[in-house]
Write a protein that holds these residues in place. Sequence first.
Motif, PDB file in Angstrom:
ATOM      1  N   ILE A 108       0.837  -1.203   0.000  1.00  0.00           N
ATOM      2  CA  ILE A 108       0.000   0.000   0.000  1.00  0.00           C
ATOM      3  C   ILE A 108       0.868   1.247   0.000  1.00  0.00           C
ATOM      4  CG2 ILE A 108      -1.629   1.319   1.413  1.00  0.00           C
ATOM      5  CD1 ILE A 108      -2.932  -1.367   2.163  1.00  0.00           C
ATOM      6  N   ARG A 109       1.959   1.251   0.782  1.00  0.00           N
ATOM      7  CA  ARG A 109       2.871   2.405   0.774  1.00  0.00           C
ATOM      8  C   ARG A 109       3.502   2.589  -0.596  1.00  0.00           C
ATOM      9  NH1 ARG A 109       5.944   2.046   6.615  1.00  0.00           N
ATOM     10  NH2 ARG A 109       4.214   2.888   7.824  1.00  0.00           N
ATOM     11  N   PHE A 110       3.872   1.471  -1.228  1.00  0.00           N
ATOM     12  CA  PHE A 110       4.443   1.558  -2.576  1.00  0.00           C
ATOM     13  C   PHE A 110       3.422   2.174  -3.530  1.00  0.00           C
ATOM     14  CE2 PHE A 110       5.038  -0.388  -6.791  1.00  0.00           C
ATOM     15  CZ  PHE A 110       6.290   0.107  -7.074  1.00  0.00           C
ATOM     16  N   GLN A 111       2.178   1.693  -3.469  1.00  0.00           N
ATOM     17  CA  GLN A 111       1.131   2.249  -4.334  1.00  0.00           C
ATOM     18  C   GLN A 111       0.881   3.720  -4.002  1.00  0.00           C
ATOM     19  OE1 GLN A 111      -2.236  -0.307  -3.746  1.00  0.00           O
ATOM     20  NE2 GLN A 111      -1.424  -1.945  -5.045  1.00  0.00           N
ATOM     21  N   LEU A 112       0.915   4.066  -2.726  1.00  0.00           N
ATOM     22  CA  LEU A 112       0.711   5.452  -2.320  1.00  0.00           C
ATOM     23  C   LEU A 112       1.829   6.340  -2.861  1.00  0.00           C
ATOM     24  CD1 LEU A 112      -1.042   7.386  -0.630  1.00  0.00           C
ATOM     25  CD2 LEU A 112       0.423   6.847   1.321  1.00  0.00           C
ATOM     26  N   ASP A 113       3.073   5.870  -2.755  1.00  0.00           N
ATOM     27  CA  ASP A 113       4.197   6.632  -3.312  1.00  0.00           C
ATOM     28  C   ASP A 113       4.043   6.798  -4.817  1.00  0.00           C
ATOM     29  OD1 ASP A 113       5.335   6.925  -0.823  1.00  0.00           O
ATOM     30  OD2 ASP A 113       6.745   5.243  -1.070  1.00  0.00           O
ATOM     31  N   LYS A 114       3.639   5.718  -5.481  1.00  0.00           N
ATOM     32  CA  LYS A 114       3.443   5.774  -6.937  1.00  0.00           C
ATOM     33  C   LYS A 114       2.333   6.769  -7.281  1.00  0.00           C
ATOM     34  CE  LYS A 114       2.773   2.773 -10.908  1.00  0.00           C
ATOM     35  NZ  LYS A 114       2.508   1.415 -11.364  1.00  0.00           N
ATOM     36  N   ASP A 118       2.560  10.131  -9.429  1.00  0.00           N
ATOM     37  CA  ASP A 118       1.635  10.397 -10.541  1.00  0.00           C
ATOM     38  C   ASP A 118       0.924  11.722 -10.335  1.00  0.00           C
ATOM     39  OD1 ASP A 118       2.400   7.997 -11.646  1.00  0.00           O
ATOM     40  OD2 ASP A 118       0.568   6.912 -11.054  1.00  0.00           O
ATOM     41  N   LYS A 119       0.516  11.993  -9.095  1.00  0.00           N
ATOM     42  CA  LYS A 119      -0.168  13.252  -8.796  1.00  0.00           C
ATOM     43  C   LYS A 119       0.753  14.434  -9.099  1.00  0.00           C
ATOM     44  CE  LYS A 119      -2.379  15.799  -5.059  1.00  0.00           C
ATOM     45  NZ  LYS A 119      -2.669  15.830  -3.630  1.00  0.00           N
TER      46      LYS A 119
END
Length: 162
Positions: A108-114, A118-119
């Motif tokens: 989840i942290r990896f996806q959040l960083d990604k 992206d943002k």
Amino acid sequence: MSFHFLRTKDLTCTRRSVTDSPPSSPSPTDKSFRHDRLSRFDSSGGNASYRLGRTSSYLRRETWFGSLNNQDQDTTSKDYKMMYAEALQENEHLKSRLQDSKQELVNIRFQLDKLAQDKEALEKRVSGMEEEMKVLTELKTDNQRLKDENGALIRVISKLSK
């Protein structure tokens, strides 16, 4: 228990205990009697044979309670062993769940960083597009101004050519 017979003035016999009689000087028979009686008592003043009987009954009772205790201890130790095994099993289960949760947290942290990257990229792109929009609006206004000037020049030239 020994008793003494005492005669009163009216010559009747009354029966009294040795302990009820007043202290007097010991006679030789009383001395041997006391010696026999004292030899049966231990140093604490209690009857030795009675004390031994009481001690053995005490030991029997303690042994019986001890055997009950041992049975309880066996039962409780089995219960503790079973509870310990269950606790170990539950700990292992919880450790595996914790490891899964940690792995999921990392994902989840990896996806959040990604998503954060992206943002940021989208925000840069939006700000770039906003700059382009400003340039385009300026160009449109310049283009409209030039069209107006061109129309004015065309009218001036058509008046001059008449």
